[in-house]
Design an enzyme around this catalytic site. Structure first.
Site, PDB file in Angstrom:
ATOM      1  N   HIS A 122       0.858  -1.189   0.000  1.00  0.00           N
ATOM      2  CA  HIS A 122       0.000   0.000   0.000  1.00  0.00           C
ATOM      3  C   HIS A 122       0.889   1.233   0.000  1.00  0.00           C
ATOM      4  O   HIS A 122       1.939   1.252   0.645  1.00  0.00           O
ATOM      5  CB  HIS A 122      -0.919   0.046   1.229  1.00  0.00           C
ATOM      6  CG  HIS A 122      -1.869  -1.097   1.322  1.00  0.00           C
ATOM      7  ND1 HIS A 122      -3.010  -1.183   0.558  1.00  0.00           N
ATOM      8  CD2 HIS A 122      -1.833  -2.223   2.067  1.00  0.00           C
ATOM      9  CE1 HIS A 122      -3.652  -2.297   0.841  1.00  0.00           C
ATOM     10  NE2 HIS A 122      -2.961  -2.956   1.757  1.00  0.00           N
ATOM     11  N   THR A 170      15.600  -4.672   7.196  1.00  0.00           N
ATOM     12  CA  THR A 170      15.156  -3.533   6.398  1.00  0.00           C
ATOM     13  C   THR A 170      16.238  -2.990   5.475  1.00  0.00           C
ATOM     14  O   THR A 170      15.973  -2.101   4.669  1.00  0.00           O
ATOM     15  CB  THR A 170      14.676  -2.389   7.312  1.00  0.00           C
ATOM     16  OG1 THR A 170      15.761  -1.991   8.166  1.00  0.00           O
ATOM     17  CG2 THR A 170      13.499  -2.838   8.167  1.00  0.00           C
ATOM     18  N   ARG A 185      20.694  -5.916  12.672  1.00  0.00           N
ATOM     19  CA  ARG A 185      22.073  -5.424  12.561  1.00  0.00           C
ATOM     20  C   ARG A 185      23.022  -6.601  12.740  1.00  0.00           C
ATOM     21  O   ARG A 185      22.713  -7.562  13.450  1.00  0.00           O
ATOM     22  CB  ARG A 185      22.360  -4.361  13.627  1.00  0.00           C
ATOM     23  CG  ARG A 185      21.557  -3.082  13.457  1.00  0.00           C
ATOM     24  CD  ARG A 185      22.048  -2.288  12.252  1.00  0.00           C
ATOM     25  NE  ARG A 185      21.355  -1.012  12.115  1.00  0.00           N
ATOM     26  CZ  ARG A 185      20.266  -0.817  11.381  1.00  0.00           C
ATOM     27  NH1 ARG A 185      19.757  -1.830  10.698  1.00  0.00           N
ATOM     28  NH2 ARG A 185      19.700   0.365  11.308  1.00  0.00           N
TER      29      ARG A 185
END
Length: 240
Positions: A122, A170, A185
């Site tokens: 979206h 991410t 990380r």
């Protein structure tokens, strides 16, 4: 572990039925499925859209409370969709959702409930439609995605890297590392002097592995009878 009470020939018939189901219902939905797949309870594996291709010696598990879902949803043509390499392990509850391109290289392992997506699905301001931008996800060879981890759009995870359970990836993660956390990380590097044995290394000799598994199953199921198996289903006891 509860002993399998099935006679050997019943278990072989069960495997043949699963293979029939794969050929009849899953293969027509795939762009390609390589030789020697090992797919358990394929009726709990759901495929939507195309193209979805799976290489050789793939291992997929379905489960009634953890359905495995591979989804391609796009109105664009000539996209990569979902491409899965050889000797990949996909555990129950895995979800892979592609709007453009998700490439999973050889010997990768995806633990239960892990999720990989190449889209937000979206827009931030227009939430009525998926965003128009195209992204991709790449898992290089021998990547291990931990239980319930999430791999987000635009991410490349390097060769041999491990993503810890529950991590949210991410951004790119380099090769030969262990990453964890939200956002994920790198928390340590793998020892470059130690040999990493992949699923392809272990299971690449199909004929040898087939003989080993057949011998092990015959030994494990030796002495089982049809009557004993039926009794264990109807009136289980410590002995049945």
């Amino acid at each position: 572990m509860i002993k399998d009470k099935r006679p050997y020939y019943i278990k072989q018939a069960w495997y043949r039925f699963q293979n029939f189901y794969v050929r009849r219902y899953l293969v027509p939905q795939l762009s390609a499925l390589g030789p020697h797949p090992y797919i358990i309870k394929p009726w709990y594996i759901e495929l939507f859209g195309s193209p979805i291709s799976i290489g050789s010696h793939a291992t997929l598990f379905g489960c009634p409370d953890k359905r495995t879902r591979l989804t391609v949803w796009s109105d664009k043509k000539n996209i990569d969709g979902i491409r899965i390499g050889d000797h990949v392990l996909i555990s129950p509850g895995v979800r892979i959702s592609a709007a453009n391109s998700i490439c999973i290289a050889d010997s990768c392992m995806l633990a239960s409930h892990s999720y990989i997506t190449d889209s937000d699905w979206h827009g931030i301001y227009d939430r009525s439609l998926p965003p128009d931008t195209q992204s991709r996800v790449v898992l290089e060879e021998n990547v291990w995605i931990g239980d319930s981890a999430i791999v987000c759009k635009g991410v490349t995870i390097g060769k041999n890297t491990i993503i810890g359970a529950g991590a949210v990836v991410t951004c790119d993660i380099p090769a030969n590392a262990v990453a964890a956390g939200n956002p994920a990380r790198v928390i340590r590097k793998l020892d470059p002097d130690r040999k990493i044995i992949t699923r392809k290394d272990r299971y690449g000799d199909t004929e040898k592995m087939t003989k080993i598994l057949e011998t092990a199953e015959k030994d494990c199921l030796e002495g089982n009878t049809l009557f004993g198996w039926i009794r264990s289903l109807i009136a289980p006891t410590r002995n049945y």
